[in-house]
Design a protein around this motif. Sequence first.
Motif, PDB file in Angstrom:
ATOM      1  N   HIS A  38       0.831  -1.208   0.000  1.00 19.70           N
ATOM      2  CA  HIS A  38       0.000   0.000   0.000  1.00 19.70           C
ATOM      3  C   HIS A  38       0.865   1.256   0.000  1.00 19.70           C
ATOM      4  O   HIS A  38       0.600   2.213  -0.729  1.00 19.70           O
ATOM      5  N   VAL A  39       1.896   1.260   0.831  1.00 21.49           N
ATOM      6  CA  VAL A  39       2.779   2.427   0.926  1.00 21.49           C
ATOM      7  C   VAL A  39       3.439   2.696  -0.420  1.00 21.49           C
ATOM      8  O   VAL A  39       3.460   3.836  -0.908  1.00 21.49           O
ATOM      9  N   ARG A  40       3.939   1.666  -1.058  1.00 23.96           N
ATOM     10  CA  ARG A  40       4.606   1.847  -2.357  1.00 23.96           C
ATOM     11  C   ARG A  40       3.621   2.285  -3.434  1.00 23.96           C
ATOM     12  O   ARG A  40       3.954   3.095  -4.309  1.00 23.96           O
ATOM     13  N   TYR A  41       2.415   1.772  -3.397  1.00 23.41           N
ATOM     14  CA  TYR A  41       1.358   2.189  -4.326  1.00 23.41           C
ATOM     15  C   TYR A  41       1.074   3.679  -4.161  1.00 23.41           C
ATOM     16  O   TYR A  41       1.032   4.435  -5.136  1.00 23.41           O
ATOM     17  N   LEU A  42       0.912   4.125  -2.929  1.00 25.94           N
ATOM     18  CA  LEU A  42       0.583   5.529  -2.689  1.00 25.94           C
ATOM     19  C   LEU A  42       1.772   6.443  -2.972  1.00 25.94           C
ATOM     20  O   LEU A  42       1.590   7.564  -3.464  1.00 25.94           O
ATOM     21  N   GLU A  43       2.979   5.996  -2.713  1.00 28.03           N
ATOM     22  CA  GLU A  43       4.156   6.785  -3.081  1.00 28.03           C
ATOM     23  C   GLU A  43       4.240   6.937  -4.596  1.00 28.03           C
ATOM     24  O   GLU A  43       4.548   8.013  -5.111  1.00 28.03           O
ATOM     25  N   GLY A  44       3.969   5.861  -5.316  1.00 24.43           N
ATOM     26  CA  GLY A  44       3.960   5.933  -6.781  1.00 24.43           C
ATOM     27  C   GLY A  44       2.871   6.855  -7.299  1.00 24.43           C
ATOM     28  O   GLY A  44       3.097   7.629  -8.237  1.00 24.43           O
ATOM     29  N   ALA A  45       1.710   6.803  -6.684  1.00 28.74           N
ATOM     30  CA  ALA A  45       0.605   7.681  -7.085  1.00 28.74           C
ATOM     31  C   ALA A  45       0.953   9.136  -6.825  1.00 28.74           C
ATOM     32  O   ALA A  45       0.673  10.018  -7.646  1.00 28.74           O
ATOM     33  N   SER A  46       1.579   9.398  -5.700  1.00 24.70           N
ATOM     34  CA  SER A  46       1.962  10.761  -5.339  1.00 24.70           C
ATOM     35  C   SER A  46       2.931  11.367  -6.357  1.00 24.70           C
ATOM     36  O   SER A  46       2.889  12.569  -6.634  1.00 24.70           O
ATOM     37  N   ALA A  47       3.776  10.545  -6.940  1.00 26.52           N
ATOM     38  CA  ALA A  47       4.754  11.020  -7.917  1.00 26.52           C
ATOM     39  C   ALA A  47       4.106  11.436  -9.240  1.00 26.52           C
ATOM     40  O   ALA A  47       4.749  12.100 -10.062  1.00 26.52           O
ATOM     41  N   GLU A  48       2.846  11.083  -9.451  1.00 26.92           N
ATOM     42  CA  GLU A  48       2.158  11.377 -10.706  1.00 26.92           C
ATOM     43  C   GLU A  48       1.575  12.782 -10.780  1.00 26.92           C
ATOM     44  O   GLU A  48       1.164  13.231 -11.849  1.00 26.92           O
ATOM     45  N   ALA A  49       1.494  13.501  -9.655  1.00 28.54           N
ATOM     46  CA  ALA A  49       0.869  14.834  -9.648  1.00 28.54           C
ATOM     47  C   ALA A  49       1.344  15.603  -8.418  1.00 28.54           C
ATOM     48  O   ALA A  49       2.097  15.078  -7.597  1.00 28.54           O
ATOM     49  N   ASP A  50       0.874  16.827  -8.289  1.00 27.57           N
ATOM     50  CA  ASP A  50       1.256  17.669  -7.161  1.00 27.57           C
ATOM     51  C   ASP A  50       0.527  17.304  -5.874  1.00 27.57           C
ATOM     52  O   ASP A  50       1.063  17.484  -4.780  1.00 27.57           O
ATOM     53  N   VAL A  51      -0.712  16.841  -6.001  1.00 28.57           N
ATOM     54  CA  VAL A  51      -1.572  16.543  -4.853  1.00 28.57           C
ATOM     55  C   VAL A  51      -2.107  15.128  -5.008  1.00 28.57           C
ATOM     56  O   VAL A  51      -2.557  14.756  -6.094  1.00 28.57           O
ATOM     57  N   LEU A  52      -2.072  14.352  -3.925  1.00 23.49           N
ATOM     58  CA  LEU A  52      -2.642  13.000  -3.949  1.00 23.49           C
ATOM     59  C   LEU A  52      -3.884  12.936  -3.079  1.00 23.49           C
ATOM     60  O   LEU A  52      -3.828  13.206  -1.875  1.00 23.49           O
ATOM     61  N   VAL A  53      -4.984  12.565  -3.701  1.00 22.36           N
ATOM     62  CA  VAL A  53      -6.251  12.297  -3.023  1.00 22.36           C
ATOM     63  C   VAL A  53      -6.427  10.785  -2.988  1.00 22.36           C
ATOM     64  O   VAL A  53      -6.249  10.119  -4.005  1.00 22.36           O
ATOM     65  N   VAL A  54      -6.781  10.257  -1.819  1.00 24.52           N
ATOM     66  CA  VAL A  54      -7.000   8.821  -1.691  1.00 24.52           C
ATOM     67  C   VAL A  54      -8.438   8.564  -1.246  1.00 24.52           C
ATOM     68  O   VAL A  54      -8.908   9.129  -0.257  1.00 24.52           O
ATOM     69  N   GLY A  55      -9.121   7.708  -1.988  1.00 20.43           N
ATOM     70  CA  GLY A  55     -10.451   7.247  -1.614  1.00 20.43           C
ATOM     71  C   GLY A  55     -10.329   5.927  -0.877  1.00 20.43           C
ATOM     72  O   GLY A  55      -9.684   4.997  -1.365  1.00 20.43           O
ATOM     73  N   VAL A  56     -10.936   5.854   0.308  1.00 16.48           N
ATOM     74  CA  VAL A  56     -10.930   4.638   1.126  1.00 16.48           C
ATOM     75  C   VAL A  56     -12.350   4.070   1.135  1.00 16.48           C
ATOM     76  O   VAL A  56     -13.301   4.777   1.479  1.00 16.48           O
ATOM     77  N   ASN A  57     -12.479   2.807   0.752  1.00 13.84           N
ATOM     78  CA  ASN A  57     -13.799   2.163   0.756  1.00 13.84           C
ATOM     79  C   ASN A  57     -14.378   2.146   2.163  1.00 13.84           C
ATOM     80  O   ASN A  57     -13.688   1.796   3.120  1.00 13.84           O
ATOM     81  N   GLY A  58     -15.660   2.483   2.264  1.00 17.85           N
ATOM     82  CA  GLY A  58     -16.370   2.404   3.533  1.00 17.85           C
ATOM     83  C   GLY A  58     -16.558   0.962   3.974  1.00 17.85           C
ATOM     84  O   GLY A  58     -16.320   0.018   3.207  1.00 17.85           O
ATOM     85  N   ASP A  59     -16.979   0.780   5.207  1.00 17.11           N
ATOM     86  CA  ASP A  59     -17.082  -0.559   5.799  1.00 17.11           C
ATOM     87  C   ASP A  59     -18.025  -1.487   5.032  1.00 17.11           C
ATOM     88  O   ASP A  59     -17.688  -2.646   4.782  1.00 17.11           O
ATOM     89  N   ARG A  60     -19.203  -1.008   4.660  1.00 16.69           N
ATOM     90  CA  ARG A  60     -20.143  -1.872   3.931  1.00 16.69           C
ATOM     91  C   ARG A  60     -19.570  -2.269   2.570  1.00 16.69           C
ATOM     92  O   ARG A  60     -19.743  -3.403   2.130  1.00 16.69           O
ATOM     93  N   SER A  61     -18.889  -1.332   1.933  1.00 15.31           N
ATOM     94  CA  SER A  61     -18.271  -1.625   0.645  1.00 15.31           C
ATOM     95  C   SER A  61     -17.197  -2.701   0.795  1.00 15.31           C
ATOM     96  O   SER A  61     -17.137  -3.645  -0.004  1.00 15.31           O
ATOM     97  N   VAL A  62     -16.342  -2.568   1.808  1.00 16.86           N
ATOM     98  CA  VAL A  62     -15.291  -3.572   2.037  1.00 16.86           C
ATOM     99  C   VAL A  62     -15.918  -4.940   2.285  1.00 16.86           C
ATOM    100  O   VAL A  62     -15.470  -5.953   1.738  1.00 16.86           O
ATOM    101  N   ARG A  63     -16.975  -4.985   3.075  1.00 20.20           N
ATOM    102  CA  ARG A  63     -17.640  -6.257   3.369  1.00 20.20           C
ATOM    103  C   ARG A  63     -18.159  -6.902   2.085  1.00 20.20           C
ATOM    104  O   ARG A  63     -18.009  -8.103   1.875  1.00 20.20           O
TER     105      ARG A  63
END
Length: 155
Positions: A38-63
């Motif tokens: 996860h950390v490496r994924y988000l570091e890679g995503a951050s390198a693609e633009a100036d600002v990184l927004v992350v969407g986290v699935n809610g509990d019902r969605s994860v279930r």
Amino acid sequence: MGQVVSESELLDLVAADRRAGRTIAFANGCFDVLHVGHVRYLEGASAEADVLVVGVNGDRSVRRLKGEGRPVMPAGDRALLVAALRAVDHVVVFEEDDVGRLLLALRPDVHCKGTDYTPETVPERDVVRSYGGRVAIVGDPKDHDTRKLLARIRG
């Protein structure tokens, strides 16, 4: 440290970032048990633009996506852990099983997915292309898996 915000707050923050000339990357996931992949994924995503927004699935969605016994941690905890990562600027929790609606609302310059995808297999690729965005595949090889990690912990 990033911040966990509501969707309406996020829309205001992204608009301000755009007015300041910053580009926006978006990444998403369940992040049920945060691990090095996860950390490496988000570091890679951050390198693609100036600002990184992350969407986290809610509990019902994860279930729905991951099955019984998941998530291990509630959405608020997962979002706070993701926001604590240096690479992350803003975190929002969403309840849908996919991020199509959120992508249309935010219109990030780049939508980042992990290496278990190719540009052709990203489920939201048509949504991203519809508003002129691009898809980027980021992170290290998919050698890290939450299910396997949980199985090791449970022994």
